[in-house]
Motif scaffolding. Structure first.
Motif, mmCIF file in Angstrom:
data_model
loop_
_atom_site.group_PDB
_atom_site.id
_atom_site.type_symbol
_atom_site.label_atom_id
_atom_site.label_comp_id
_atom_site.label_asym_id
_atom_site.label_seq_id
_atom_site.Cartn_x
_atom_site.Cartn_y
_atom_site.Cartn_z
ATOM 1 N N LEU A 111 5.013 12.848 9.685
ATOM 2 C CA LEU A 111 4.855 11.953 10.825
ATOM 3 C C LEU A 111 5.885 12.267 11.904
ATOM 4 C CD1 LEU A 111 3.615 9.476 12.226
ATOM 5 C CD2 LEU A 111 5.264 8.083 10.952
ATOM 6 N N VAL A 112 7.141 12.399 11.507
ATOM 7 C CA VAL A 112 8.205 12.694 12.465
ATOM 8 C C VAL A 112 7.959 14.041 13.126
ATOM 9 C CG1 VAL A 112 10.684 13.181 12.713
ATOM 10 C CG2 VAL A 112 9.918 11.227 11.359
ATOM 11 N N ASN A 113 7.576 15.045 12.338
ATOM 12 C CA ASN A 113 7.292 16.362 12.899
ATOM 13 C C ASN A 113 6.175 16.279 13.937
ATOM 14 O OD1 ASN A 113 7.618 19.262 12.982
ATOM 15 N ND2 ASN A 113 5.619 19.350 11.982
ATOM 16 N N SER A 114 5.128 15.542 13.631
ATOM 17 C CA SER A 114 4.015 15.387 14.573
ATOM 18 C C SER A 114 4.457 14.671 15.842
ATOM 19 C CB SER A 114 2.867 14.608 13.931
ATOM 20 O OG SER A 114 2.294 15.349 12.887
ATOM 21 N N LEU A 115 5.234 13.611 15.696
ATOM 22 C CA LEU A 115 5.717 12.878 16.868
ATOM 23 C C LEU A 115 6.589 13.754 17.749
ATOM 24 C CD1 LEU A 115 6.572 9.430 15.256
ATOM 25 C CD2 LEU A 115 4.670 9.949 16.801
ATOM 26 N N LYS A 116 7.458 14.544 17.142
ATOM 27 C CA LYS A 116 8.318 15.440 17.914
ATOM 28 C C LYS A 116 7.490 16.499 18.634
ATOM 29 C CE LYS A 116 12.637 15.226 15.321
ATOM 30 N NZ LYS A 116 13.573 16.054 14.534
ATOM 31 N N SER A 117 6.515 17.069 17.939
ATOM 32 C CA SER A 117 5.683 18.117 18.538
ATOM 33 C C SER A 117 4.881 17.599 19.713
ATOM 34 C CB SER A 117 4.728 18.703 17.490
ATOM 35 O OG SER A 117 5.441 19.341 16.475
ATOM 36 N N VAL A 118 4.202 16.484 19.505
ATOM 37 C CA VAL A 118 3.350 15.925 20.557
ATOM 38 C C VAL A 118 4.189 15.479 21.751
ATOM 39 C CG1 VAL A 118 1.804 14.004 21.119
ATOM 40 C CG2 VAL A 118 1.486 15.283 18.999
ATOM 41 N N SER A 119 5.292 14.788 21.486
ATOM 42 C CA SER A 119 6.107 14.283 22.593
ATOM 43 C C SER A 119 6.758 15.421 23.373
ATOM 44 C CB SER A 119 7.161 13.296 22.083
ATOM 45 O OG SER A 119 8.053 13.928 21.188
ATOM 46 N N SER A 120 7.208 16.469 22.694
ATOM 47 C CA SER A 120 7.832 17.571 23.429
ATOM 48 C C SER A 120 6.809 18.313 24.286
ATOM 49 C CB SER A 120 8.545 18.538 22.489
ATOM 50 O OG SER A 120 7.645 19.152 21.607
ATOM 51 N N SER B 207 0.840 -1.191 0.000
ATOM 52 C CA SER B 207 0.000 0.000 0.000
ATOM 53 C C SER B 207 0.876 1.242 0.000
ATOM 54 C CB SER B 207 -0.925 0.005 1.213
ATOM 55 O OG SER B 207 -0.164 0.045 2.392
ATOM 56 N N ILE B 208 0.348 2.304 -0.531
ATOM 57 C CA ILE B 208 1.063 3.567 -0.579
ATOM 58 C C ILE B 208 0.760 4.335 0.708
ATOM 59 C CG2 ILE B 208 1.281 5.767 -1.800
ATOM 60 C CD1 ILE B 208 0.450 4.256 -4.346
ATOM 61 N N PRO B 209 1.800 4.786 1.406
ATOM 62 C CA PRO B 209 1.567 5.541 2.643
ATOM 63 C C PRO B 209 0.739 6.796 2.376
ATOM 64 C CG PRO B 209 3.889 4.986 2.388
ATOM 65 C CD PRO B 209 3.211 4.629 1.109
ATOM 66 N N LYS B 210 -0.129 7.109 3.307
ATOM 67 C CA LYS B 210 -0.984 8.286 3.172
ATOM 68 C C LYS B 210 -0.378 9.516 3.860
ATOM 69 C CE LYS B 210 -5.392 5.841 2.774
ATOM 70 N NZ LYS B 210 -4.982 4.710 2.112
ATOM 71 N N VAL B 211 0.642 9.311 4.678
ATOM 72 C CA VAL B 211 1.292 10.404 5.400
ATOM 73 C C VAL B 211 2.778 10.381 5.053
ATOM 74 C CG1 VAL B 211 1.840 11.335 7.687
ATOM 75 C CG2 VAL B 211 -0.357 10.221 7.294
ATOM 76 N N ARG B 212 3.321 11.552 4.709
ATOM 77 C CA ARG B 212 4.756 11.623 4.445
ATOM 78 C C ARG B 212 5.522 11.406 5.736
ATOM 79 N NH1 ARG B 212 5.295 17.239 1.567
ATOM 80 N NH2 ARG B 212 3.745 17.635 3.148
ATOM 81 N N LEU B 213 6.661 10.741 5.632
ATOM 82 C CA LEU B 213 7.484 10.450 6.807
ATOM 83 C C LEU B 213 7.874 11.731 7.532
ATOM 84 C CD1 LEU B 213 8.888 8.381 8.559
ATOM 85 C CD2 LEU B 213 10.851 8.508 7.006
ATOM 86 N N SER B 214 8.204 12.774 6.796
ATOM 87 C CA SER B 214 8.606 14.031 7.435
ATOM 88 C C SER B 214 7.465 14.614 8.272
ATOM 89 C CB SER B 214 9.057 15.046 6.386
ATOM 90 O OG SER B 214 8.013 15.325 5.468
#
Length: 70
Positions: A12-21, A3-10
């Motif tokens: 996803l990483v930005n969201s993970l960094k924002s939420v975790s910080s 399957s083709i990813p629906k979210v770009r990796l960049s």
């Protein structure tokens, strides 16, 4: 069939960094603020690597052996 990813990796990483910080600063503000690098919780860059087939112990050892900021 892949399957083709629906979210770009960049994104996803930005969201993970924002939420975790935000979470860590809210929960551990006094302890964390002393350790920040120039007022930022995360570096702006990231690395994505594939570890398909690697045992979890090898991946964990790789992560634990990363250099810590001084």
């Amino acid at each position: 069939m892949t399957s083709i990813p629906k979210v770009r990796l960049s994104k996803l990483v930005n969201s993970l960094k924002s939420v975790s910080s935000r979470y860590l600063l809210k929960k551990y503000d006094a302890q964390v603020r002393r350790q920040l690098w120039g007022g930022h919780f995360w570096f702006s860059s990231y690395v994505a690597r594939s570890c398909i087939g690697a045992p979890l112990t090898v991946v964990r050892q790789y992560i634990e052996n990363q250099q810590r900021p001084v």
